[in-house]
Design an enzyme around this catalytic site. Sequence first.
Site, short mmCIF file in Angstrom:
data_model
loop_
_atom_site.label_atom_id
_atom_site.label_comp_id
_atom_site.label_asym_id
_atom_site.label_seq_id
_atom_site.Cartn_x
_atom_site.Cartn_y
_atom_site.Cartn_z
N LYS A 189 0.82 -1.22 0.00
CA LYS A 189 0.00 0.00 0.00
C LYS A 189 0.86 1.27 0.00
CE LYS A 189 -4.04 -2.03 0.06
NZ LYS A 189 -3.75 -3.43 -0.26
C1 LIG Z 1 -9.91 -2.65 -1.71
C2 LIG Z 1 -9.33 -3.39 -0.54
N1 LIG Z 1 -10.05 -3.48 0.60
C3 LIG Z 1 -9.59 -4.13 1.67
C4 LIG Z 1 -8.36 -4.74 1.66
C5 LIG Z 1 -7.90 -5.47 2.87
O1 LIG Z 1 -6.80 -4.83 3.44
P1 LIG Z 1 -5.94 -5.55 4.58
O2 LIG Z 1 -5.01 -6.51 3.90
O3 LIG Z 1 -5.20 -4.44 5.25
O4 LIG Z 1 -6.89 -6.23 5.48
C6 LIG Z 1 -7.57 -4.69 0.51
C7 LIG Z 1 -6.26 -5.34 0.50
O5 LIG Z 1 -5.54 -5.42 -0.43
C8 LIG Z 1 -8.07 -4.00 -0.63
O6 LIG Z 1 -7.36 -3.91 -1.76
#
Ligand SMILES: Cc1ncc(COP(=O)(O)O)c(C=O)c1O
Length: 392
Positions: A184
């Site tokens: 990210k």
């Molecule tokens: C659009 C979106 N929402 C939620 C997430 C979930 O994030 P996390 O891995 O921090 O839980 C991601 C992860 O890549 C994502 O791309």
Amino acid sequence: MREQFLTFGRPLIGEEDVAEVLDTLASGWLGTGPKTKLFEARFAEYVGARCAVGVSSCTAALHLGLDLIGVREGDEIITSPLTFPATANVVEHFRARPVFADVDRGTMTIDAGQVEAAVTPRTRAIIPVHLAGRPCDMPKLLEIAGRHGLTVIDDAAHAIEAAVGRLKIGSAGHMTAFSFYVTKNLVTGEGGMLTTDRAEWAESARVRSLHGIDSDAWKRYGAEGFTPYDTVYPGYKYNMTDMQASLGLHQLARLDASLAVRERHWARYDEAFGDLDEVITPMRQPGIRHARHLYTLLLRLECLTIDRNQFVDELKRRRIGAGVHFTALHLHTYYRERYGYTRGMFPNAEWIGDRTVSLPLSAALSDADVDDVVAAVREIVAGNRRAVIPVS
Ligand SMILES: Cc1ncc(COP(=O)(O)O)c(C=O)c1O
């Protein structure tokens, strides 16, 4: 051909990040503590929210958001079918139903008209996804939510720096979930943040993120007097640690500088692919601040002899890491089998999901890396051009 594989989403970790993590290690306090508090305060300030609660992932933040509004079995939550599974999976954890509303083909974000059409008496919330870093039409979505008494919990996993006009993502929705996963715009290994202007939600989120006990470890083991903890809710283990926060602190201060580097790489891609009939570059949209998380090229499949997966393979053969964000979620096995979704139900998400390729985009990329990506894309297109375009 490059010698080294260009890792997709490689983060930019500086000496000050390493020093801060070492300082945390040396401090003897690795868990949730003073650096988490500092990171939360600075993050809240960056996005213009009153409160920020550090958590272990964006998934945790989304789950907590739904938990805070008391989502129950049978409730409906409207979201985008063009997203990572986590966005809809958290809804399933309540035995509630994720109701998909198609995206717009240009912006690739949820279409407010489709959201309006999907509202029923069972709808409780909307989870718009700021895909690739492009902010959704928050004013319109908030207006729809206001009319129907819904909560907007926006998924800003890609969009820390984004804004719609003067409305900053993180202070626009009722609650906003961020991700600091390894690829990210800001990384803490794993990590996330829930922001909101409502102090009582933030306070509950804090308690629920740490087992539902009313006193965190920093308070219990700190220098102040002993108070036994009490369990006030059957909570989760979602807290952010000082190890994670220390990795994020300086990246937060560099966010806008890193965005400027990604903007430069983005402009180079735009310019380099502008003359190719076989691809579509991301839409330009005045009035927004795009967080430039993913450079999503769309392939004109009718002009190429290979499909998207083969295109990604060709990039990898040239030692360029690429991604797909995303294939339409309603066509994944679980959602197809549970709700009977089939192809044709969300045509824009499907159309994008079949054609989208995310090219490397990170402040850690050099101009030479970007040149390698440009050369690889142009070579693949030139080598796989369809001589005669079929008339459909
Ligand atoms: C659009 C979106 N929402 C939620 C997430 C979930 O994030 P996390 O891995 O921090 O839980 C991601 C992860 O890549 C994502 O791309």
